[in-house]
Design a protein around this motif. Structure first.
Motif, short mmCIF file in Angstrom:
data_model
loop_
_atom_site.label_atom_id
_atom_site.label_comp_id
_atom_site.label_asym_id
_atom_site.label_seq_id
_atom_site.Cartn_x
_atom_site.Cartn_y
_atom_site.Cartn_z
N GLY A 107 0.82 -1.20 0.00
CA GLY A 107 0.00 0.00 0.00
C GLY A 107 0.86 1.25 0.00
O GLY A 107 2.08 1.20 0.11
N ILE A 108 0.18 2.38 -0.12
CA ILE A 108 0.85 3.67 -0.11
C ILE A 108 0.92 4.14 1.33
O ILE A 108 -0.11 4.31 2.00
CB ILE A 108 0.11 4.68 -1.01
CG1 ILE A 108 0.17 4.20 -2.45
CG2 ILE A 108 0.72 6.07 -0.86
CD1 ILE A 108 -0.70 4.95 -3.40
N PHE A 109 2.14 4.34 1.81
CA PHE A 109 2.35 4.73 3.20
C PHE A 109 2.22 6.23 3.39
O PHE A 109 1.67 6.69 4.38
CB PHE A 109 3.72 4.24 3.68
CG PHE A 109 3.90 4.34 5.14
CD1 PHE A 109 3.27 3.44 5.99
CD2 PHE A 109 4.68 5.34 5.69
CE1 PHE A 109 3.41 3.54 7.37
CE2 PHE A 109 4.85 5.43 7.06
CZ PHE A 109 4.20 4.54 7.90
N THR A 110 2.71 7.00 2.43
CA THR A 110 2.57 8.45 2.48
C THR A 110 2.83 9.02 1.09
O THR A 110 3.37 8.35 0.22
CB THR A 110 3.54 9.07 3.52
OG1 THR A 110 3.22 10.44 3.69
CG2 THR A 110 4.97 8.93 3.11
N MET A 111 2.44 10.25 0.91
CA MET A 111 2.75 10.97 -0.33
C MET A 111 2.85 12.44 -0.02
O MET A 111 2.29 12.92 0.95
CB MET A 111 1.72 10.71 -1.43
CG MET A 111 0.31 11.23 -1.19
SD MET A 111 -0.04 12.98 -1.51
CE MET A 111 0.38 13.21 -3.17
N ARG A 112 3.62 13.14 -0.88
CA ARG A 112 3.78 14.57 -0.68
C ARG A 112 4.01 15.21 -2.04
O ARG A 112 4.84 14.75 -2.81
CB ARG A 112 4.96 14.85 0.22
CG ARG A 112 5.16 16.33 0.49
CD ARG A 112 6.38 16.66 1.28
NE ARG A 112 6.76 15.64 2.24
CZ ARG A 112 7.72 15.78 3.11
NH1 ARG A 112 8.41 16.90 3.16
NH2 ARG A 112 8.04 14.84 3.95
N ALA A 113 3.30 16.28 -2.32
CA ALA A 113 3.53 17.08 -3.52
C ALA A 113 4.15 18.39 -3.07
O ALA A 113 3.66 19.03 -2.13
CB ALA A 113 2.23 17.33 -4.27
N ARG A 114 5.24 18.78 -3.71
CA ARG A 114 5.95 20.00 -3.31
C ARG A 114 6.88 20.44 -4.42
O ARG A 114 7.07 19.74 -5.41
CB ARG A 114 6.73 19.76 -2.03
CG ARG A 114 7.82 18.74 -2.23
CD ARG A 114 8.62 18.49 -1.02
NE ARG A 114 9.54 17.41 -1.34
CZ ARG A 114 10.15 16.70 -0.47
NH1 ARG A 114 9.95 16.92 0.80
NH2 ARG A 114 10.97 15.75 -0.83
N ALA A 115 7.51 21.58 -4.21
CA ALA A 115 8.52 22.06 -5.16
C ALA A 115 9.88 21.48 -4.75
O ALA A 115 10.20 21.43 -3.56
CB ALA A 115 8.57 23.57 -5.16
N ASP A 116 10.65 21.06 -5.74
CA ASP A 116 11.99 20.55 -5.42
C ASP A 116 12.98 21.70 -5.31
O ASP A 116 12.60 22.87 -5.33
CB ASP A 116 12.45 19.50 -6.45
CG ASP A 116 12.63 20.08 -7.85
OD1 ASP A 116 12.59 21.33 -8.03
OD2 ASP A 116 12.84 19.29 -8.79
N GLU A 117 14.27 21.38 -5.20
CA GLU A 117 15.29 22.41 -5.01
C GLU A 117 15.42 23.36 -6.19
O GLU A 117 15.99 24.43 -6.08
CB GLU A 117 16.65 21.78 -4.67
CG GLU A 117 17.23 20.90 -5.74
CD GLU A 117 16.80 19.44 -5.62
OE1 GLU A 117 17.39 18.61 -6.33
OE2 GLU A 117 15.88 19.12 -4.85
N PHE A 118 14.86 22.96 -7.36
CA PHE A 118 14.91 23.81 -8.55
C PHE A 118 13.60 24.55 -8.79
O PHE A 118 13.45 25.23 -9.78
CB PHE A 118 15.27 22.98 -9.79
CG PHE A 118 16.55 22.21 -9.61
CD1 PHE A 118 17.77 22.85 -9.57
CD2 PHE A 118 16.53 20.83 -9.48
CE1 PHE A 118 18.95 22.14 -9.39
CE2 PHE A 118 17.70 20.11 -9.31
CZ PHE A 118 18.91 20.77 -9.26
N GLY A 119 12.64 24.38 -7.88
CA GLY A 119 11.35 25.05 -8.01
C GLY A 119 10.35 24.29 -8.86
O GLY A 119 9.26 24.80 -9.11
N ASP A 120 10.70 23.08 -9.30
CA ASP A 120 9.78 22.28 -10.11
C ASP A 120 8.84 21.50 -9.20
O ASP A 120 9.24 21.02 -8.13
CB ASP A 120 10.56 21.30 -11.00
CG ASP A 120 11.45 22.01 -12.00
OD1 ASP A 120 11.01 23.03 -12.57
OD2 ASP A 120 12.59 21.54 -12.21
#
Length: 161
Positions: A107-120
């Motif tokens: 199963g999916i334990f966690t997820m996160r959507a965010r900007a990486d170190e380059f802003g993507d």
């Protein structure tokens, strides 16, 4: 079976976590079309686990298949650890990894959507994978094999379109 109290708690709460994060990923798919394919993830995550795990020892394995699959930093850490095990055989307990017998996405334990170190925009999905691994040790005139059941948390990162 190699289970800790933390593993047991993770398995018990996994259905709730999986449900919540699956809904989040479903919503993400609408915001970023093509960013999430659950069927692809369910088949691809265990295959990625097998591919990477079977190249971890580096004793006689080619590391090129791992380029692009794992970060350069992690690849260097794995090389260092493999060298340490070769130099000090007692570090591996006289046993060596042979192969992955079975790997299943639990199963999916966690997820996160965010900007990486380059802003993507990126999404990180941590999966709980159940695996059966085979290890071997060379004794006097015999080779001993044993199987170990483990839980692994692997995080997969993807840049969003």
């Amino acid at each position: 079976v190699d289970r800790t109290l933390s593993d047991i708690v993770d398995v018990v709460i996994l259905p709730l976590r999986h449900t919540v994060y699956t809904i989040n990923l479903w919503a993400l798919r609408f915001a970023f079309p093509g960013s999430w394919d659950a069927d692809e993830f369910w088949t691809g995550a265990p295959e990625a686990f097998r591919t990477v795990t079977e190249h971890l020892d580096f004793k006689d394995r080619d590391t090129r298949p791992l380029l692009g699959l794992v970060s350069d930093t992690l690849l260097e850490e794995l090389r260092t650890e493999a060298a340490r095990r070769r130099e000090t055989p007692e570090a591996s307990g006289g046993a060596s990894f042979s192969r992955v017998l079975d790997a299943r996405l639990l199963g999916i334990f966690t997820m996160r959507a965010r900007a990486d170190e380059f802003g993507d925009a990126t999404v990180s999905v941590t999966a709980l994978i159940g695996a059966i691994e085979e290890y071997v040790s060379d004794g006097e005139n015999t080779e001993k094999k044993w199987h170990v059941k483990r839980l692994h948390k692997w995080t997969f990162n993807r840049q969003l379109p």
